[in-house]
Design a protein around this motif. Structure first.
Motif, PDB file in Angstrom:
ATOM      1  N   ARG A 254       0.765  -1.069  -0.107  1.00  0.00           N
ATOM      2  CA  ARG A 254      -0.023  -0.017   0.011  1.00  0.00           C
ATOM      3  C   ARG A 254       0.859   1.261   0.093  1.00  0.00           C
TER       4      ARG A 254
ATOM      5  N   GLN B 146       2.335   1.739  -3.432  1.00  0.00           N
ATOM      6  CA  GLN B 146       1.101   2.204  -4.363  1.00  0.00           C
ATOM      7  C   GLN B 146       0.861   3.505  -4.217  1.00  0.00           C
ATOM      8  N   ARG B 147       0.935   3.999  -2.894  1.00  0.00           N
ATOM      9  CA  ARG B 147       0.502   5.592  -2.351  1.00  0.00           C
ATOM     10  C   ARG B 147       1.752   6.550  -3.112  1.00  0.00           C
TER      11      ARG B 147
END
Length: 261
Positions: A237, A240-241
């Protein structure tokens, strides 16, 4: 994956009262030293870059000045606490909490020989004005102001608000930095940065001496435990961010560049 950064952990829990108090004092002193270093570096950057820059609104200079104000008020509040707004703990009254803060501030001032008239404690008036600048804007606009001289670096002169002659001024001067003389202004409020920076360096010398003394009293077993180790988010995550941020940032900067041509 790179090696993870170590998470700092300090204990103020010791079996003897002397060691516990010394560890607590050490914790406060380390924070004072940290903020003083930030302020010193920021003042130097602001002054030296401010003297050379051709941009009267150089964002790096003003960024350094704002960082100075934030770090300096952190120091001032540790050394001389403001009004406590609510009890520190359910077992304490607001008055007891205020006394706790005042005692802490007095002890630190005594340890470091900080006088009430020093420039470190004098930062509040200018810093608070910079934080609440919107109120000053509103007040002048409500009074009919038509022209603002604000947020600039000057080589010599300042455009000031004319003296009050019974009617609100149409011309207003607010935030100014004069790097050659080491002066930061907010209307008639003045912060002497040269004196402040030297006092902060001298404060760090006193902190180093005080830390040597208090750390010698920290003996015995330190108590740890009770923390919960929890990841902020998964590595997937986070990656991805990061990629989404890079993409959106590039798009936003492109749009900004089009409008700044």
């Amino acid at each position: 994956m790179t090696e993870e950064k170590r998470i700092p952990l300090a204990s103020v829990g010791f079996t003897s009262d002397e060691a516990r108090q010394a560890a607590t004092d050490s914790y406060y002193l380390e924070e004072l030293d940290r903020q003083a270093e930030l302020a010193i570096n920021s003042i130097y950057l602001a002054v030296m870059r401010g003297r050379d820059t051709k941009d009267p609104r150089d964002p790096k200079v003003w960024g350094a000045l704002q960082n100075t104000l934030f770090a300096a008020i952190c120091i001032a509040r540790l050394l001389k606490p403001s009004i406590v707004k609510k009890p520190y703990h359910s077992s304490m009254t607001k008055q007891q909490s205020q006394q706790f803060a005042d005692d802490r501030g007095k002890k630190l001032r005594d340890m470091l020989n900080v006088e009430d008239d020093c420039h470190i404690l004098d930062v509040k008036a200018v810093r608070d004005a910079y934080e609440h600048y919107d109120e000053y804007f509103d007040r002048h606009l409500a009074g009919g102001a038509e022209c603002f001289s604000d947020w600039y670096i000057t080589d010599r002169n300042v455009l000031k608000t004319p003296p009050d002659q019974g009617t609100p001024s149409k011309a207003v001067g607010i935030r100014v930095f004069y790097p050659a003389g080491g002066i930061l202004l907010f209307e008639d409020r003045m912060l002497h940065l040269f004196e402040l920076e030297v006092e902060l360096i001298e404060l760090r010398v006193k902190i180093a001496d005080a830390l040597e003394e208090v750390n010698a009293k920290i003996t015995g077993r330190a108590l740890f435990g009770g923390h919960i180790l929890e990841p902020v988010m998964t590595e997937q995550r986070a990656q991805q961010r990061f990629m989404e941020w890079q993409h959106r940032r590039a798009e936003a900067l492109e749009e900004l560049a089009k409008r700044k041509k």
